[in-house]
Each structure stands twice: as C-alpha cells, then as structure tokens.
Design a protein around this motif. Structure first.
Motif, mmCIF file in Angstrom:
data_model
loop_
_atom_site.group_PDB
_atom_site.id
_atom_site.type_symbol
_atom_site.label_atom_id
_atom_site.label_comp_id
_atom_site.label_asym_id
_atom_site.label_seq_id
_atom_site.Cartn_x
_atom_site.Cartn_y
_atom_site.Cartn_z
ATOM 1 N N PRO A 33 0.311 -1.255 0.087
ATOM 2 C CA PRO A 33 -0.341 -0.059 -0.080
ATOM 3 C C PRO A 33 0.634 1.094 0.028
ATOM 4 N N LYS A 34 0.631 2.070 -0.842
ATOM 5 C CA LYS A 34 1.100 3.904 -1.120
ATOM 6 C C LYS A 34 0.415 4.442 -1.624
ATOM 7 N N ASP A 71 8.061 1.886 1.329
ATOM 8 C CA ASP A 71 6.695 0.785 0.976
ATOM 9 C C ASP A 71 6.462 0.168 2.768
ATOM 10 N N ILE A 72 7.799 -0.158 3.145
ATOM 11 C CA ILE A 72 8.351 -0.965 3.921
ATOM 12 C C ILE A 72 7.723 0.649 5.556
ATOM 13 N N PHE A 73 8.082 1.033 5.241
ATOM 14 C CA PHE A 73 7.824 2.990 5.850
ATOM 15 C C PHE A 73 6.413 2.844 6.104
ATOM 16 N N PHE A 74 5.784 3.163 5.339
ATOM 17 C CA PHE A 74 4.156 3.563 4.903
ATOM 18 C C PHE A 74 3.114 1.775 5.187
ATOM 19 N N ALA A 113 4.036 2.914 9.381
ATOM 20 C CA ALA A 113 3.894 4.281 9.634
ATOM 21 C C ALA A 113 2.419 4.514 9.543
ATOM 22 N N TYR A 114 1.905 4.004 8.172
ATOM 23 C CA TYR A 114 0.553 4.083 8.187
ATOM 24 C C TYR A 114 -0.595 2.509 8.103
ATOM 25 N N VAL A 115 -0.643 1.954 7.883
ATOM 26 C CA VAL A 115 -1.431 0.278 8.178
ATOM 27 C C VAL A 115 -1.009 -0.207 10.022
ATOM 28 N N VAL A 116 0.263 -0.776 9.726
ATOM 29 C CA VAL A 116 0.188 -1.242 11.219
ATOM 30 C C VAL A 116 0.285 0.305 12.068
ATOM 31 N N SER A 117 0.326 1.115 12.426
ATOM 32 C CA SER A 117 -0.117 2.487 13.920
ATOM 33 C C SER A 117 -1.923 2.562 13.602
#
Length: 217
Positions: free
Chosen positions: A60-61, A106-109, A112-116
């Motif tokens: 996801p991005k 990708d792994i940052f998003f 920071a976005y999904v897992v948060s």
C-alpha cells in the motif's frame, strides 16, 4: 465491484462516507474483501472500515499522503483531503499486507500508516519482490494459493521468499546499484536477462541496463 480513481486524484474525490453510502447497501449479509496493489492497496485499507471488510493489500502506498509527500513530487500539498485512518471506523476483520522490506518507502508506509492503526495486521515480508510484489507471487506460482488461503483459512500460507526469478533478479540488481556495487548489480542484471521471457520483461531489462550505465547486453 471495482472502484477507480480519476486520473492523478489519489482517490481524494471519494470520501469514506460516500464510499460507505454507495457500497454498504449491496454488501449487507455478505463477506467483504477490499484488495489492491500500491495506490489500490492504500484504498483497500482506507475504505475497509466503511464496509467491515477483510483487507488484502499489496505494498500500500499513496505518494500524496503527508507521510510521503515531497515538494518535488507531482502532487500538490493541498490535494490530500482524506481523514486520518485512526479517526475513521476501522474494520474489525483481519488486515493482510504484503511488502518488500528492501523498499524503504514501502515498509515505512506499511508501519507508519497501516500497522499504527491496525497493530494486529498480518504483514508478509517478501524481500526483493519489488513494489509490485504480486508479480513475484505470480511468477513463483503462489499468488492463487495465497489469496485462497486468506479467503478460506484466514491466514497467510507458507510462501517461499527470495526465490531466484526475474523479479528478484531485477530487484537485486537495483539494490546493489544503489549500494554502489556495480559488479554485483551487473551479475543480477545478466540473470534477469536470461530469465526474461515476455516483451514487457525484456523492456524492463533494457531499462535496467540503461540505469546501470550499460547499453550492450
């Protein structure tokens, strides 16, 4: 049901509430899945809570999102209008995410976005599968079984990672190029050349060699 964005709008013209208003009535009493790749995967995560969906998201991005926004990018800062994911009604069903951990953005998003917002999200890391990681799964013959396992078993199946194939060869060549290791980059580029079959793959090889500063291969 398919949901498309208007060109370069990053789904910003479709609110969470409008999506729910249009889609929820036809999903009542049904199992619902939102799925997609890249920007489509972002949409799958963002709108899932509107219909209580299970999410299947590949890398996801959303490049217009404040987490990734760059003033040098093609999107204006004013474009982004979606609400924070945590302020929306989140889905109570599982969230499945696939991502290449070697792709830093990708792994940052994902984190920071999904897992948060979904700390229980199931994240399958597929090293050197690239941003289009579904192509890796397709190439190694595991895409169908992965989707069926999510749908019928509610979990990721065992998936081999870092299998030598066209996708991983391309990604490793680019990785070593970024790391300043031209000999290793060329080694993997040559492997990609041998594995390329379709015209699309051969064109990617040409682009890869150009990026490596090589024009004869």
């Amino acid at each position: 049901m398919v949901c498309y964005q208007d060109n370069d709008t990053q789904y910003q013209s479709l609110s969470f509430e409008r999506f729910r208003e249009c889609v929820l009535p036809v999903t009542v009493g049904k199992r619902v899945f939102t799925y997609g790749s890249s920007l489509g995967a972002y949409a799958a995560v963002y709108y899932a809570g509107a219909v209580g969906a299970t999410v299947i998201a590949a890398a996801p991005k959303n490049s217009a999102h404040p987490l990734l926004f760059s003033p040098r990018g093609r999107f204006s800062e004013e474009l982004f209008k979606h609400e924070d994911l945590g302020s929306l009604g989140l889905t109570k069903n599982p969230v499945f995410v696939m991502v290449d951990p070697m792709r830093k953005q990708d792994i940052f998003f994902v984190k920071a976005y999904v897992v948060s917002s979904y700390p229980e999200a199931k994240v399958l890391e597929l090293p050197f599968s690239g941003h289009a990681c579904l192509k890796y799964l397709l190439e190694i013959g595991k895409l169908k079984s992965l989707v069926l396992s999510i749908v019928y078993d509610g979990e990721f199946p065992e998936v081999p990672v870092n299998v030598t194939c066209f996708v991983t060869s391309i990604e490793k060549a680019l990785h070593h190029h970024r790391q300043g290791k031209p000999e290793l980059a060329l080694e993997y580029a040559r492997t990609a050349t041998r594995l390329a079959k379709s015209d699309s793959q051969k064109n990617k090889v040409k682009a890869l060699y150009a990026r490596l500063g090589q024009h004869d291969f």
